[in-house]
Design a protein around this motif. Structure first.
Motif, PDB file in Angstrom:
ATOM      1  N   ARG A 152       0.830  -1.211   0.000  1.00 46.35           N
ATOM      2  CA  ARG A 152       0.000   0.000   0.000  1.00 46.35           C
ATOM      3  C   ARG A 152       0.860   1.254   0.000  1.00 46.35           C
ATOM      4  O   ARG A 152       0.566   2.227  -0.703  1.00 46.35           O
ATOM      5  CB  ARG A 152      -0.910   0.020   1.226  1.00 46.35           C
ATOM      6  CG  ARG A 152      -2.101  -0.870   1.111  1.00 46.35           C
ATOM      7  CD  ARG A 152      -3.025  -0.642   2.272  1.00 46.35           C
ATOM      8  NE  ARG A 152      -3.987  -1.715   2.368  1.00 46.35           N
ATOM      9  CZ  ARG A 152      -4.764  -1.921   3.401  1.00 46.35           C
ATOM     10  NH1 ARG A 152      -4.695  -1.122   4.449  1.00 46.35           N
ATOM     11  NH2 ARG A 152      -5.617  -2.914   3.417  1.00 46.35           N
ATOM     12  N   ARG A 153       1.945   1.250   0.783  1.00 43.58           N
ATOM     13  CA  ARG A 153       2.830   2.412   0.833  1.00 43.58           C
ATOM     14  C   ARG A 153       3.495   2.641  -0.521  1.00 43.58           C
ATOM     15  O   ARG A 153       3.616   3.783  -0.970  1.00 43.58           O
ATOM     16  CB  ARG A 153       3.874   2.243   1.939  1.00 43.58           C
ATOM     17  CG  ARG A 153       3.276   2.369   3.337  1.00 43.58           C
ATOM     18  CD  ARG A 153       4.326   2.562   4.414  1.00 43.58           C
ATOM     19  NE  ARG A 153       5.343   1.528   4.436  1.00 43.58           N
ATOM     20  CZ  ARG A 153       5.299   0.415   5.195  1.00 43.58           C
ATOM     21  NH1 ARG A 153       4.272   0.209   5.989  1.00 43.58           N
ATOM     22  NH2 ARG A 153       6.284  -0.454   5.160  1.00 43.58           N
ATOM     23  N   LEU A 154       3.908   1.564  -1.165  1.00 40.69           N
ATOM     24  CA  LEU A 154       4.524   1.687  -2.490  1.00 40.69           C
ATOM     25  C   LEU A 154       3.524   2.232  -3.504  1.00 40.69           C
ATOM     26  O   LEU A 154       3.860   3.105  -4.308  1.00 40.69           O
ATOM     27  CB  LEU A 154       5.071   0.333  -2.962  1.00 40.69           C
ATOM     28  CG  LEU A 154       5.734   0.327  -4.336  1.00 40.69           C
ATOM     29  CD1 LEU A 154       6.918   1.290  -4.385  1.00 40.69           C
ATOM     30  CD2 LEU A 154       6.182  -1.086  -4.695  1.00 40.69           C
ATOM     31  N   LEU A 155       2.303   1.772  -3.451  1.00 36.33           N
ATOM     32  CA  LEU A 155       1.269   2.262  -4.353  1.00 36.33           C
ATOM     33  C   LEU A 155       1.000   3.748  -4.107  1.00 36.33           C
ATOM     34  O   LEU A 155       0.902   4.530  -5.067  1.00 36.33           O
ATOM     35  CB  LEU A 155      -0.023   1.457  -4.195  1.00 36.33           C
ATOM     36  CG  LEU A 155      -1.190   1.858  -5.092  1.00 36.33           C
ATOM     37  CD1 LEU A 155      -0.812   1.755  -6.562  1.00 36.33           C
ATOM     38  CD2 LEU A 155      -2.401   0.980  -4.801  1.00 36.33           C
ATOM     39  N   ASP A 156       0.912   4.149  -2.841  1.00 41.14           N
ATOM     40  CA  ASP A 156       0.716   5.557  -2.518  1.00 41.14           C
ATOM     41  C   ASP A 156       1.879   6.412  -3.040  1.00 41.14           C
ATOM     42  O   ASP A 156       1.661   7.497  -3.589  1.00 41.14           O
ATOM     43  CB  ASP A 156       0.568   5.768  -1.007  1.00 41.14           C
ATOM     44  CG  ASP A 156      -0.747   5.215  -0.467  1.00 41.14           C
ATOM     45  OD1 ASP A 156      -1.672   5.007  -1.263  1.00 41.14           O
ATOM     46  OD2 ASP A 156      -0.821   4.988   0.763  1.00 41.14           O
ATOM     47  N   LEU A 157       3.105   5.907  -2.886  1.00 42.28           N
ATOM     48  CA  LEU A 157       4.277   6.623  -3.380  1.00 42.28           C
ATOM     49  C   LEU A 157       4.214   6.776  -4.901  1.00 42.28           C
ATOM     50  O   LEU A 157       4.452   7.865  -5.446  1.00 42.28           O
ATOM     51  CB  LEU A 157       5.561   5.888  -2.979  1.00 42.28           C
ATOM     52  CG  LEU A 157       6.853   6.433  -3.574  1.00 42.28           C
ATOM     53  CD1 LEU A 157       7.113   7.868  -3.087  1.00 42.28           C
ATOM     54  CD2 LEU A 157       8.026   5.521  -3.223  1.00 42.28           C
ATOM     55  N   ALA A 198       3.409  10.100  -9.704  1.00 39.93           N
ATOM     56  CA  ALA A 198       2.698  10.293 -10.965  1.00 39.93           C
ATOM     57  C   ALA A 198       1.963  11.630 -10.988  1.00 39.93           C
ATOM     58  O   ALA A 198       1.969  12.341 -11.987  1.00 39.93           O
ATOM     59  CB  ALA A 198       1.736   9.148 -11.212  1.00 39.93           C
ATOM     60  N   ASP A 199       1.340  11.983  -9.857  1.00 34.68           N
ATOM     61  CA  ASP A 199       0.637  13.275  -9.757  1.00 34.68           C
ATOM     62  C   ASP A 199       1.622  14.433  -9.885  1.00 34.68           C
ATOM     63  O   ASP A 199       1.315  15.446 -10.539  1.00 34.68           O
ATOM     64  CB  ASP A 199      -0.139  13.372  -8.439  1.00 34.68           C
ATOM     65  CG  ASP A 199      -1.342  12.457  -8.398  1.00 34.68           C
ATOM     66  OD1 ASP A 199      -1.783  11.993  -9.473  1.00 34.68           O
ATOM     67  OD2 ASP A 199      -1.860  12.204  -7.294  1.00 34.68           O
TER      68      ASP A 199
END
Length: 129
Positions: A115-120, A125-126
């Motif tokens: 989850r942390r990797l996905l949030d990063l 990307a943003d």
């Protein structure tokens, strides 16, 4: 022109096969067909019959529903009316070894680090947009 559902199923087939590190020939042998037929399924050029999809699902160790995941009425409508190329990931991205390696590494993580990797990744990307 292939139907969008056939394209989606073919993409999901290729993704799962690649994720397992399985060649088209190995899958074809497991299913009892020629590898060229697997190529046609993956490209959406040929439709997969229900019985063949069942055998492929067994060979790839997934339920048949796996091939239809992510195909909702809303997403289909968005796909058909999308004009922004950036809103869709090009199918060839999933053919790259780097993409497959990234997906394998991601799913080898436990849930919290994943989850942390996905949030990063989303944050990066943003920031790049």
């Amino acid at each position: 022109m292939p139907h969008h559902v056939d394209l989606h199923v073919g993409q999901r087939l290729r993704q799962r096969r690649c994720l397992l590190g399985m060649t088209q020939q190995k899958l074809a042998d497991a299913v009892g067909i020629k590898f060229q037929q697997i190529q046609k399924y993956e490209s959406g050029a040929n439709r997969i019959s229900a019985s063949r999809l069942w055998v492929i699902a067994l060979a790839l160790e997934v339920p048949v529903s796996h091939f239809f995941e992510g195909l909702t009425d809303e997403e289909r409508a968005l796909h058909e009316s999308a004009t922004d190329d950036e809103a869709n990931i090009a199918p060839e991205v999933f053919h790259q070894k780097e993409t497959i390696d990234l997906i394998r590494a991601y799913y080898n993580l436990k849930e919290a680090p994943r989850r942390r990797l996905l949030d990063l990744a989303k944050t990066l990307a943003d920031a790049a947009a």
